[in-house]
Design a protein around this motif. Structure first.
Motif, PDB file in Angstrom:
ATOM      1  N   PRO A 233       0.802  -1.234   0.000  1.00  0.00           N
ATOM      2  CA  PRO A 233       0.000   0.000   0.000  1.00  0.00           C
ATOM      3  C   PRO A 233       0.831   1.279   0.000  1.00  0.00           C
ATOM      4  O   PRO A 233       0.320   2.355  -0.300  1.00  0.00           O
ATOM      5  N   ARG A 234       2.104   1.157   0.359  1.00  0.00           N
ATOM      6  CA  ARG A 234       2.958   2.345   0.480  1.00  0.00           C
ATOM      7  C   ARG A 234       3.807   2.604  -0.761  1.00  0.00           C
ATOM      8  O   ARG A 234       4.549   3.589  -0.800  1.00  0.00           O
ATOM      9  N   THR A 235       3.725   1.715  -1.726  1.00  0.00           N
ATOM     10  CA  THR A 235       4.581   1.897  -2.895  1.00  0.00           C
ATOM     11  C   THR A 235       4.059   3.041  -3.758  1.00  0.00           C
ATOM     12  O   THR A 235       2.844   3.252  -3.865  1.00  0.00           O
ATOM     13  N   PRO A 236       4.941   3.792  -4.386  1.00  0.00           N
ATOM     14  CA  PRO A 236       4.499   4.916  -5.229  1.00  0.00           C
ATOM     15  C   PRO A 236       3.799   4.425  -6.481  1.00  0.00           C
ATOM     16  O   PRO A 236       3.917   3.253  -6.873  1.00  0.00           O
ATOM     17  N   ASP A 237       3.055   5.308  -7.112  1.00  0.00           N
ATOM     18  CA  ASP A 237       2.327   4.957  -8.331  1.00  0.00           C
ATOM     19  C   ASP A 237       3.279   5.031  -9.523  1.00  0.00           C
ATOM     20  O   ASP A 237       3.204   5.908 -10.379  1.00  0.00           O
ATOM     21  N   TRP A 244       4.353  -4.278  -7.485  1.00  0.00           N
ATOM     22  CA  TRP A 244       4.273  -4.736  -6.091  1.00  0.00           C
ATOM     23  C   TRP A 244       2.816  -4.895  -5.655  1.00  0.00           C
ATOM     24  O   TRP A 244       2.443  -5.902  -5.047  1.00  0.00           O
ATOM     25  N   ARG A 245       2.006  -3.905  -5.955  1.00  0.00           N
ATOM     26  CA  ARG A 245       0.605  -3.975  -5.514  1.00  0.00           C
ATOM     27  C   ARG A 245      -0.140  -5.117  -6.201  1.00  0.00           C
ATOM     28  O   ARG A 245      -0.885  -5.867  -5.562  1.00  0.00           O
ATOM     29  N   GLU A 246       0.051  -5.249  -7.511  1.00  0.00           N
ATOM     30  CA  GLU A 246      -0.608  -6.329  -8.223  1.00  0.00           C
ATOM     31  C   GLU A 246      -0.064  -7.687  -7.769  1.00  0.00           C
ATOM     32  O   GLU A 246      -0.805  -8.660  -7.634  1.00  0.00           O
ATOM     33  N   GLY A 247       1.241  -7.741  -7.503  1.00  0.00           N
ATOM     34  CA  GLY A 247       1.838  -8.979  -7.012  1.00  0.00           C
ATOM     35  C   GLY A 247       1.227  -9.419  -5.704  1.00  0.00           C
ATOM     36  O   GLY A 247       0.962 -10.607  -5.490  1.00  0.00           O
ATOM     37  N   HIS A 248       0.985  -8.464  -4.811  1.00  0.00           N
ATOM     38  CA  HIS A 248       0.350  -8.801  -3.535  1.00  0.00           C
ATOM     39  C   HIS A 248      -1.053  -9.335  -3.765  1.00  0.00           C
ATOM     40  O   HIS A 248      -1.473 -10.328  -3.148  1.00  0.00           O
ATOM     41  N   ARG A 249      -1.788  -8.731  -4.658  1.00  0.00           N
ATOM     42  CA  ARG A 249      -3.143  -9.212  -4.952  1.00  0.00           C
ATOM     43  C   ARG A 249      -3.116 -10.630  -5.541  1.00  0.00           C
ATOM     44  O   ARG A 249      -3.954 -11.477  -5.207  1.00  0.00           O
TER      45      ARG A 249
END
Length: 347
Positions: A233-237, A244-249
């Protein structure tokens, strides 16, 4: 020798029982000699396990071996009721005498991180080699039967080729060892799953077909959700942040799919704070694992995977005692009432 006595509901069978500890072994047969009762009531678990932890770093940001930090960090694991640890990569050597210490968690090591020379970039803590097969077999023979491979590293780089991973896996298996593979890209996880490695660590970009491959090969999945849940959630756009965000999902989806397919899912924290496997259990539950399966991933299931007998006749004398059933109240894992390690009360 002091004989210890514990009474409570033994998990995972949920059977109220008395057990006794003779040295470093458990028995359900009452000894003739007097025993000291150290737990009367509550829920008795085989000691907790963190199957993916890297103690000994000076800090999360600095890859420098610090023996004092290692001792402090495994003590933090122990004080949280974590009685067994698997190290898929250490920066240095365990200090003399600490591995066998009476109050130290049981340790299963895999040596250093092994990186194929063909990876485009390698971190300073990777051992880079052209002969990955020989290096992997040597590490497995020297370190409790395990070796740790980097299946990939940079998101943008090509992963280790399938034929290389297959050659490594076949050679390590022929030598009686097992392979843990760090994988984050889709191609990296696919190659490792096809090669038949014994555990997939992380699996951020895991394609759906890998679930069936892991099930067919008997591989375990160690998603290490804790650091990814904190970081994503803290990674920049940015392109990397979105990866990272998609990987977590993706990991969250694959955890439940893996379980449904019969893959063993295990709990590993991967980063500081140490002694925090209860948080990983909570993330596994949030990802869709049944609570009893998630608790087992950090206890009886993990011990079975690592060859550490649980609360069975002749099993190892590692017991954590809780006031409530962690399968119904997982948060209780943060508050062990009693911790027995190697047959000694450490809390």
């Amino acid at each position: 020798m002091t004989i210890l006595h514990l009474r409570g509901t033994v998990l995972p069978d949920a059977t109220p029982r008395d057990l006794w500890i003779l040295g470093d072994r458990i028995t359900f047969d009452r000894p003739a000699a007097a025993a000291l009762t150290v737990a009367d009531g509550g829920f008795l678990l085989p000691g907790l396990v963190d199957v993916h932890t890297h103690p000994g770093s000076a800090s999360d940001q600095e890859a420098r071996w610090d023996p004092e930090a290692f001792a402090e960090q495994i003590a933090a694991h122990r004080d949280a009721g974590t009685t067994a640890l698997r190290f898929p990569g250490l920066l240095g050597e365990i200090p003399d005498g600490l591995r066998e210490a009476a109050d130290a968690p049981r340790m299963i090591t895999a040596g250093r991180w092994l990186a194929w020379a063909g990876l485009s970039k390698s971190a300073d803590f990777h051992t880079v080699t052209d002969d990955l097969v020989s290096a992997a077999v040597a590490e497995a023979k020297a370190h409790d039967g395990w070796c740790k491979l980097m299946g990939d590293w940079d998101f943008e780089a090509d992963p280790v080729p399938y034929d290389v991973l297959r050659a490594v896996t076949d050679a390590v298996h022929a030598a009686g060892g097992r392979v843990a593979a760090h994988c984050q890209s889709a191609a990296g996880v696919l190659n490792a799953s096809r090669a038949g490695v014994d555990s997939i660590e992380h699996g951020m970009g895991m394609p759906e077909e890998c679930v069936g491959l892991m099930a067919a090969h008997g591989a375990a999945y160690v998603p290490t959700l804790t650091p990814f849940a904190r970081r994503a959630p803290r990674t920049p756009d940015t392109p990397r942040g979105r990866l990272w965000r998609e990987g977590h999902r993706v990991m969250l989806r694959r955890v439940r799919e893996a379980h449904d397919a019969g893959v063993t899912v295990l709990a590993g924290t991967d980063s500081a704070p140490f002694g925090n496997v209860a948080t990983e259990v909570e993330h596994l539950i949030a990802a869709g694992l049944p609570a009893d399966v998630a608790v087992g991933a950090a206890s009886w299931t993990a011990r079975d995977f690592l060859g550490l007998p649980g609360l069975v006749e002749g099993g190892l004398a590692d017991v954590t005692v809780y006031d409530a059933d962690p399968r119904r109240e997982p948060a209780v894992l943060r508050h062990p009432r009693r911790i027995v390690l190697r047959g000694r009360v450490v809390r």
